[in-house]
Design a protein around this motif. Sequence first.
Motif, PDB file in Angstrom:
ATOM      1  N   GLU A   8      59.378  80.380  77.196  1.00  0.00           N
ATOM      2  CA  GLU A   8      59.188  79.972  75.804  1.00  0.00           C
ATOM      3  C   GLU A   8      57.727  80.119  75.380  1.00  0.00           C
ATOM      4  OE1 GLU A   8      59.166  75.814  73.363  1.00  0.00           O
ATOM      5  OE2 GLU A   8      60.829  76.127  74.744  1.00  0.00           O
ATOM      6  N   LEU A   9      56.801  79.737  76.263  1.00  0.00           N
ATOM      7  CA  LEU A   9      55.385  79.750  75.925  1.00  0.00           C
ATOM      8  C   LEU A   9      54.706  81.092  76.186  1.00  0.00           C
ATOM      9  CD1 LEU A   9      54.476  76.250  77.394  1.00  0.00           C
ATOM     10  CD2 LEU A   9      54.942  76.833  75.001  1.00  0.00           C
ATOM     11  N   SER A  67      46.337  80.935  75.218  1.00  0.00           N
ATOM     12  CA  SER A  67      46.204  79.555  74.754  1.00  0.00           C
ATOM     13  C   SER A  67      46.796  79.428  73.360  1.00  0.00           C
ATOM     14  CB  SER A  67      44.741  79.104  74.743  1.00  0.00           C
ATOM     15  OG  SER A  67      43.988  79.857  73.830  1.00  0.00           O
ATOM     16  N   GLU A  68      47.402  78.309  73.121  1.00  0.00           N
ATOM     17  CA  GLU A  68      47.932  77.994  71.800  1.00  0.00           C
ATOM     18  C   GLU A  68      46.724  77.750  70.898  1.00  0.00           C
ATOM     19  OE1 GLU A  68      49.186  75.818  68.477  1.00  0.00           O
ATOM     20  OE2 GLU A  68      47.998  74.869  70.027  1.00  0.00           O
ATOM     21  N   PRO A  69      46.702  78.291  69.676  1.00  0.00           N
ATOM     22  CA  PRO A  69      45.505  78.237  68.825  1.00  0.00           C
ATOM     23  C   PRO A  69      44.909  76.838  68.613  1.00  0.00           C
ATOM     24  CG  PRO A  69      47.142  79.666  67.829  1.00  0.00           C
ATOM     25  CD  PRO A  69      47.787  79.016  69.026  1.00  0.00           C
ATOM     26  N   ASN A  70      45.724  75.813  68.627  1.00  0.00           N
ATOM     27  CA  ASN A  70      45.221  74.451  68.398  1.00  0.00           C
ATOM     28  C   ASN A  70      44.974  73.680  69.692  1.00  0.00           C
ATOM     29  OD1 ASN A  70      45.277  74.638  65.514  1.00  0.00           O
ATOM     30  ND2 ASN A  70      47.498  74.516  65.655  1.00  0.00           N
ATOM     31  N   GLY A  71      45.024  74.370  70.831  1.00  0.00           N
ATOM     32  CA  GLY A  71      44.712  73.720  72.102  1.00  0.00           C
ATOM     33  C   GLY A  71      45.829  72.892  72.700  1.00  0.00           C
ATOM     34  N   LYS A  72      47.056  73.080  72.224  1.00  0.00           N
ATOM     35  CA  LYS A  72      48.167  72.294  72.757  1.00  0.00           C
ATOM     36  C   LYS A  72      48.502  72.673  74.189  1.00  0.00           C
ATOM     37  CE  LYS A  72      50.275  71.506  68.264  1.00  0.00           C
ATOM     38  NZ  LYS A  72      51.410  71.800  67.399  1.00  0.00           N
ATOM     39  N   GLY A 128      47.144  70.302  76.548  1.00  0.00           N
ATOM     40  CA  GLY A 128      45.937  69.631  76.073  1.00  0.00           C
ATOM     41  C   GLY A 128      44.850  69.661  77.141  1.00  0.00           C
ATOM     42  N   PHE A 129      44.350  68.480  77.481  1.00  0.00           N
ATOM     43  CA  PHE A 129      43.299  68.382  78.492  1.00  0.00           C
ATOM     44  C   PHE A 129      43.818  67.761  79.783  1.00  0.00           C
ATOM     45  CE2 PHE A 129      41.063  68.485  74.431  1.00  0.00           C
ATOM     46  CZ  PHE A 129      40.211  69.548  74.657  1.00  0.00           C
ATOM     47  N   GLY A 130      45.132  67.811  79.969  1.00  0.00           N
ATOM     48  CA  GLY A 130      45.742  67.245  81.171  1.00  0.00           C
ATOM     49  C   GLY A 130      45.525  68.111  82.397  1.00  0.00           C
ATOM     50  N   LEU A 131      45.986  67.611  83.514  1.00  0.00           N
ATOM     51  CA  LEU A 131      45.898  68.368  84.766  1.00  0.00           C
ATOM     52  C   LEU A 131      46.921  69.499  84.750  1.00  0.00           C
ATOM     53  CD1 LEU A 131      45.558  65.418  87.302  1.00  0.00           C
ATOM     54  CD2 LEU A 131      43.761  66.966  86.509  1.00  0.00           C
ATOM     55  N   PRO A 132      46.576  70.653  85.337  1.00  0.00           N
ATOM     56  CA  PRO A 132      47.506  71.787  85.306  1.00  0.00           C
ATOM     57  C   PRO A 132      48.705  71.608  86.239  1.00  0.00           C
ATOM     58  CG  PRO A 132      45.540  72.360  86.546  1.00  0.00           C
ATOM     59  CD  PRO A 132      45.317  70.980  85.973  1.00  0.00           C
TER      60      PRO A 132
END
Length: 137
Positions: A8-9, A67-72, A128-132
Amino acid sequence: MTEEEKSELLPNGTMGYFSTVKANGFPQTRFWQFQFEEDGKFYFATNNTKDVFAQILNNPKVGFTVSEPNGKYVIRIVGTAAIVTKPSEKEEAYSKMDKIVLSLYKSWSNPLLEIFYISDCEVKYTKGFGLPKVIKY
């Protein structure tokens, strides 16, 4: 990240940033189009007269980032590039390429066309800024 989330992504034809290592040991990153994924191999295409192709031959350690443009979310693929050399495999891969690639090269047998894939790789997915989250292929 599940396989469904990845599909999907990271749909076929996604634009992102492809990185190679230059002869001087420094990275080089450029805007690039991902073609498709099959059996844990992430496919791309290029022209064999470009620096990027020489860089892949010299050092096949590469990366691709979306990357998603808004950093999601961010998806990073890091692994080893392998050139498709067998004619039947090249023809099959070419048939699955984005229409932009098809219009540029006109045929899988175009002598300028190189199809390659990233394999033996890690796909890291970060929200976002979470762990991968990591998928290894």
